[in-house]
Design a protein around this motif. Structure first.
Motif, mmCIF file in Angstrom:
data_model
loop_
_atom_site.group_PDB
_atom_site.id
_atom_site.type_symbol
_atom_site.label_atom_id
_atom_site.label_comp_id
_atom_site.label_asym_id
_atom_site.label_seq_id
_atom_site.Cartn_x
_atom_site.Cartn_y
_atom_site.Cartn_z
ATOM 1 N N ASN A 7 0.809 -1.221 0.000
ATOM 2 C CA ASN A 7 0.000 0.000 0.000
ATOM 3 C C ASN A 7 0.844 1.274 0.000
ATOM 4 N N TYR A 8 2.199 1.146 -0.178
ATOM 5 C CA TYR A 8 3.110 2.309 -0.076
ATOM 6 C C TYR A 8 3.008 3.140 -1.331
ATOM 7 N N ASP A 9 2.790 4.430 -1.188
ATOM 8 C CA ASP A 9 2.665 5.351 -2.332
ATOM 9 C C ASP A 9 3.989 6.073 -2.513
ATOM 10 N N PRO A 10 4.755 5.824 -3.619
ATOM 11 C CA PRO A 10 6.075 6.466 -3.806
ATOM 12 C C PRO A 10 5.980 7.973 -3.923
ATOM 13 N N LYS A 11 4.868 8.506 -4.314
ATOM 14 C CA LYS A 11 4.744 9.961 -4.428
ATOM 15 C C LYS A 11 4.752 10.621 -3.064
ATOM 16 N N GLN A 12 4.434 9.803 -2.002
ATOM 17 C CA GLN A 12 4.430 10.372 -0.660
ATOM 18 C C GLN A 12 5.788 10.279 0.018
ATOM 19 N N VAL A 13 6.817 9.660 -0.643
ATOM 20 C CA VAL A 13 8.193 9.613 -0.123
ATOM 21 C C VAL A 13 8.933 10.861 -0.615
ATOM 22 N N ALA A 14 9.208 11.811 0.279
ATOM 23 C CA ALA A 14 9.744 13.118 -0.129
ATOM 24 C C ALA A 14 11.072 13.003 -0.870
ATOM 25 N N ALA A 15 11.944 12.081 -0.430
ATOM 26 C CA ALA A 15 13.273 11.981 -1.034
ATOM 27 C C ALA A 15 13.232 11.454 -2.456
ATOM 28 N N LEU A 16 12.167 10.753 -2.806
ATOM 29 C CA LEU A 16 12.060 10.169 -4.140
ATOM 30 C C LEU A 16 11.110 10.921 -5.056
ATOM 31 N N SER A 17 10.571 12.010 -4.576
ATOM 32 C CA SER A 17 9.666 12.784 -5.416
ATOM 33 C C SER A 17 10.440 13.497 -6.513
ATOM 34 N N ALA A 18 9.743 13.805 -7.608
ATOM 35 C CA ALA A 18 10.390 14.505 -8.724
ATOM 36 C C ALA A 18 10.935 15.847 -8.286
ATOM 37 N N GLU A 19 10.201 16.564 -7.428
ATOM 38 C CA GLU A 19 10.637 17.882 -6.968
ATOM 39 C C GLU A 19 11.926 17.770 -6.128
ATOM 40 N N ALA A 20 11.957 16.749 -5.257
ATOM 41 C CA ALA A 20 13.143 16.587 -4.404
ATOM 42 C C ALA A 20 14.375 16.234 -5.224
ATOM 43 N N LEU A 21 14.179 15.317 -6.197
ATOM 44 C CA LEU A 21 15.317 14.943 -7.024
ATOM 45 C C LEU A 21 15.807 16.118 -7.867
ATOM 46 N N GLU A 22 14.890 16.927 -8.394
ATOM 47 C CA GLU A 22 15.284 18.108 -9.160
ATOM 48 C C GLU A 22 16.051 19.097 -8.283
ATOM 49 N N ALA A 23 15.610 19.229 -7.022
ATOM 50 C CA ALA A 23 16.325 20.126 -6.104
ATOM 51 C C ALA A 23 17.736 19.615 -5.812
ATOM 52 N N MET A 24 17.871 18.262 -5.649
ATOM 53 C CA MET A 24 19.204 17.687 -5.418
ATOM 54 C C MET A 24 20.122 17.942 -6.615
ATOM 55 N N VAL A 25 19.573 17.752 -7.814
ATOM 56 C CA VAL A 25 20.379 17.973 -9.016
ATOM 57 C C VAL A 25 20.779 19.432 -9.129
ATOM 58 N N ALA A 26 19.846 20.320 -8.853
ATOM 59 C CA ALA A 26 20.150 21.746 -8.945
ATOM 60 C C ALA A 26 21.234 22.149 -7.949
#
Length: 369
Positions: A7-26
């Motif tokens: 029942n785990y929703d990956p969109k609710q994992v902050a570290a794996l969200s698209a926004e978080a990954l884009e921030a890490m890359v930036a």
């Protein structure tokens, strides 16, 4: 780290969200761009791509996702890590290129300049000091005279009033040139040059004679069989011992600065009267005389150091050269170049002067003019 959860929703994992990954890359790209050296770039790489970086920690969370969610998260992570690797490689190429250009600019060589193909040498201190002492007399109007080193026995001894039975004419002191019948020797002093000057030059004569001389001496710290002398000769009307004293005082001051001198009576066959010229000890300045609590090894607590011999030219020498001693008088003197060099530089071992070590010449290159 938690176990699989369907029942785990990956969109609710902050570290794996698209926004978080884009921030890490930036953040990583900004750190890479700010790095100007290889060391700075290495620190930025460890902080943003290393094992403990935010993106590495986020990558570990993928394993905890249910199989249906892993594909989507893995694709996002792969794209993010690909961007980081590309940005890091591009910046590394720029930084290394900039460092290479800076190194080439700082280490550039002007190939049009002359190049020293061999180590720099130096004039030997003995040669330099002979030139320096000769210059003192040239400045007074004297001439520099030279002569052969293989000399006639008559010029080396007889003309200088050195009799056949004199100890200096024995093989223990003099090196004779074979065969014995030619009566030639390796000159034991530069005095034969003085006789040649009297025979060849018009009067008055003012000459200084530097050169190499030979004695049958042992090779040790204070004696060498081949050494150097500088001798002077004046023959003119009205010459006295006072002229000799003034000349040698001037030479002593030119060689050693403000130094006291004295004449001590002695005997030489070619001068009469004769004297030894002494210099005040340049170490103790006479303070060691009669003072057992402060002995001086340099002058042996005598307060004076012998420099060379001198005197008024013996009338017999003038007669041997065809000069009337009733009309002309003169003076002569002689100093050892090695001895003078030792006094000027506190050199302790005469062997250093003949061993050919260029470091010795470089250390005393100030003796060269």
């Amino acid at each position: 780290m938690s176990g699989p959860n369907d029942n785990y929703d990956p969109k609710q994992v902050a570290a794996l969200s698209a926004e978080a990954l884009e921030a890490m890359v930036a953040d990583a790209e900004a750190a890479f761009a700010a790095a100007t050296t290889t060391a700075d770039l290495k620190a930025a790489r460890l902080a943003h791509v290393g094992e403990k970086s935010p993106i590495a920690l986020a990558n570990r969370e993928i394993g905890a996702l249910p199989p249906a969610a892993r594909k989507d998260a893995g694709q996002r992570m792969g794209r993010a890590r690909g961007q980081l690797n590309a940005a890091l490689a591009a910046r590394q190429a720029d930084v290394e290129s900039a460092e290479l250009e800076a190194a080439l600019a700082s280490e550039s060589v002007d190939v049009t300049l002359p190049v020293a193909l061999a180590p720099e040498g130096a004039i030997h201190p003995i040669t330099g000091l002979m030139d320096l002492m000769s210059d003192v007399f040239v400045a007074m109007g004297w001439e520099v005279a030279e002569g052969p080193e293989v000399e006639a026995e008559w010029l080396n001894f007889d003309a200088l009033n050195i009799g056949r039975d004199h100890p200096a004419r024995g093989e223990s002191d003099t090196i004779f040139v074979a065969p014995a019948g030619v009566h030639r020797v390796l000159r034991t002093h530069t005095s034969p040059v003085q006789i040649r000057s009297l025979l060849e030059r018009p009067l008055p004569v003012y000459v200084v004679c530097p050169g190499t001389v030979y004695r049958a001496d042992e090779f040790d710290a204070t004696h060498v069989p081949v050494f150097h002398q500088i001798e002077g000769l004046v023959v003119d009307k009205g010459i006295t011992m006072a002229h000799l004293k003034g000349t040698l005082d001037h030479l002593a001051q030119a060689m050693f600065g403000d130094v006291r001198t004295r004449f001590r009576p002695n005997y030489f066959p070619f001068t009469e009267p004769s004297a030894e010229m002494d210099l005040e000890c340049f170490v103790c300045h006479g303070a060691s005389v009669g003072n057992p609590d402060a002995p001086c090894r340099t002058c042996r607590s005598e307060g004076w150091i012998e420099w060379g011999g001198c005197g008024v030219v013996n009338p017999r020498v003038l007669t041997a050269a065809g000069i009337d001693p009733e009309e002309y008088t003169g003076f002569a003197f002689g100093m050892g170049i090695e001895r003078t060099l030792m006094f000027r530089n506190n050199a302790a071992d005469m062997r250093d002067m003949v061993e050919g070590d260029v470091r010795f010449s470089r250390a005393l290159k100030g003796e060269a003019r």
